[in-house]
Every structure is written in structure tokens, then in C-alpha cells.
Design a protein around this motif. Sequence first.
Motif, PDB file in Angstrom:
ATOM      1  N   PRO A 180       0.835  -1.202   0.000  1.00  0.00           N
ATOM      2  CA  PRO A 180       0.000   0.000   0.000  1.00  0.00           C
ATOM      3  C   PRO A 180       0.871   1.254   0.000  1.00  0.00           C
ATOM      4  O   PRO A 180       1.923   1.291   0.657  1.00  0.00           O
ATOM      5  CB  PRO A 180      -0.797  -0.129   1.297  1.00  0.00           C
ATOM      6  N   PHE A 233       0.771   4.023   1.519  1.00  0.00           N
ATOM      7  CA  PHE A 233       1.032   4.738   2.776  1.00  0.00           C
ATOM      8  C   PHE A 233       2.284   4.229   3.478  1.00  0.00           C
ATOM      9  O   PHE A 233       2.924   4.979   4.230  1.00  0.00           O
ATOM     10  CB  PHE A 233      -0.188   4.663   3.712  1.00  0.00           C
ATOM     11  N   ASP A 243       0.608   8.291   1.035  1.00  0.00           N
ATOM     12  CA  ASP A 243      -0.837   8.395   1.198  1.00  0.00           C
ATOM     13  C   ASP A 243      -1.128   8.698   2.654  1.00  0.00           C
ATOM     14  O   ASP A 243      -0.951   7.848   3.520  1.00  0.00           O
ATOM     15  CB  ASP A 243      -1.513   7.083   0.775  1.00  0.00           C
ATOM     16  N   PRO A 296      -4.989   6.472   4.104  1.00  0.00           N
ATOM     17  CA  PRO A 296      -5.210   5.157   3.504  1.00  0.00           C
ATOM     18  C   PRO A 296      -6.554   4.556   3.915  1.00  0.00           C
ATOM     19  O   PRO A 296      -7.090   4.871   4.975  1.00  0.00           O
ATOM     20  CB  PRO A 296      -4.054   4.318   4.063  1.00  0.00           C
ATOM     21  N   ASP A 323      -6.079  -0.901   2.733  1.00  0.00           N
ATOM     22  CA  ASP A 323      -4.650  -0.624   2.600  1.00  0.00           C
ATOM     23  C   ASP A 323      -3.930  -0.837   3.933  1.00  0.00           C
ATOM     24  O   ASP A 323      -2.825  -1.389   3.987  1.00  0.00           O
ATOM     25  CB  ASP A 323      -4.423   0.814   2.129  1.00  0.00           C
TER      26      ASP A 323
END
Length: 245
Positions: free
Chosen positions: A191, A193, A198, A201, A205
Motif C-alpha cells: 500500500p 502509505f 498516502d 489510507p 490498505d
Amino acid sequence: MASLTTSAIVCAVRAHGEHGAILRALTPEVGLVAGYVRGGRSTRLRPILVPGNLVALELRARTEEQLASATAELLASRAPLLAEPLPAAAIDWVTSLTAATLPESQPYPALYTGLSAVLEAIEVAQAARLWAAALARYELLLLAELGFGLGLDECVVTGSPDDLDFVSPKSGGAVGAGAASGYEERLFRLPPFLRGQDAGPSMADVLDGLTITGHFIDRDLLDGRNRDLLVVRERLTGRLKRAVA
């Protein structure tokens, strides 16, 4: 460390003798420390010696080898959070993990800051996914600080920094989308993040991130030996999954 006066995060408390307790706490200056708290099981001290609490800690020992005597005064209590299943499971896990994996009396200032941030996020975040993301980042930091950092900046196959969508469960390195073609089922989904890309998330994620960090914590830090501790984490991730089911 003949003596130490500092703030500290309570990580673990174990009964010792009839009335006392052995406290393990994370400090900003010297890392994880242990001390014997006289009367630590008393009505007055039990609410103070709660994992997750911030305390003013004083340790005194005659020699480096001797278990220090400790006193603790409450600075900030997280005890009310323990009445809520999700926050309670998160605090139980992150403090237990810290106490179980860090060597004593070695400074890890970044981990003290990171653990403080996780506990504060659990306290104030409006959604579980936000503090759970902070928890995953802390686990990633813990792996790195203990020498098992993951290589998430470039593809372990091609060296490219682009399209890093997966993580190898063997090497801990990121894998680009092209290099992963045909092998996706054998890899973890990465993911954004976890790479700092990010700030908000999704829970899906976050759970992917926790799957990655959990795999390497089990393999590299716990070596599959501490089943009781892993059960604590399984309880946490199970509750997070049910929260979004």
C-alpha cells in the motif's frame, strides 16, 4: 545507569513477590529500562502502572548489574481506552511488542517518538484506520531500528523506483508491477502509505500494510517463538477486520 530520572512509556508490568512489580518502560534517553516498584500491586500504584501510560520515572541502582528500584508518577493515563476493545487490543500489542523485542538500555529515540505518536493517535483519531496506519508505520520503523528494515524505495528485481506495487515475502524488497507479472499471488500488496505516499489510507490498505509488517515481525524479530504475543496481534487484526466487515 546508576540513576535516571525521565519520562517513560509503560510497556510491561509483571508481579514480583507478594506486593511488588517489575516495570519495563521505554525512555527517550536510554531506551527500554526495567525496575522493581515496591508496592507496585497496591491500589494506589496499579492505575499508574498500566501499559500505555506516560509516567515520570525514577530509577536507582547501586551497580549496573543490579535491578534498579523504581518509582513512577502518572503524567498521562490511557487507562480509559482499555475499556474499548479495539484501542485496548492495539495498546496491548504495541507495548508488549516493544517490551519483547528491544534490548535493554540501548537508546532508540525514534522508537520512543514513534510509540508516543501511536498512543496519541489511538487516543484522538476519529477512525480506527488512522491509528492503525500509525501502528503499521511504527512496526516498519521497529524492524528498521533492529536491523531488519524493508527495501521499499526501489524494485528488488530491476532497481526501478516506479510502480512499486508488491513486496517479496522472502527478501522484504519492493517489487514493481512489471517484474511481479505472473507472480502476484506469491507477493504481498504494497500500500502507498507504507512508503509515505498516502496520508489517508483505506482500511483495506492498512490491513495490507499490517500483513507485511506482521510477516517480518514474526519471522525476523519473534522467530515464531512467542506464540502468546502473536495471539495478541491476531486478536487485534481480527477486530480491525470485523470493524470494516
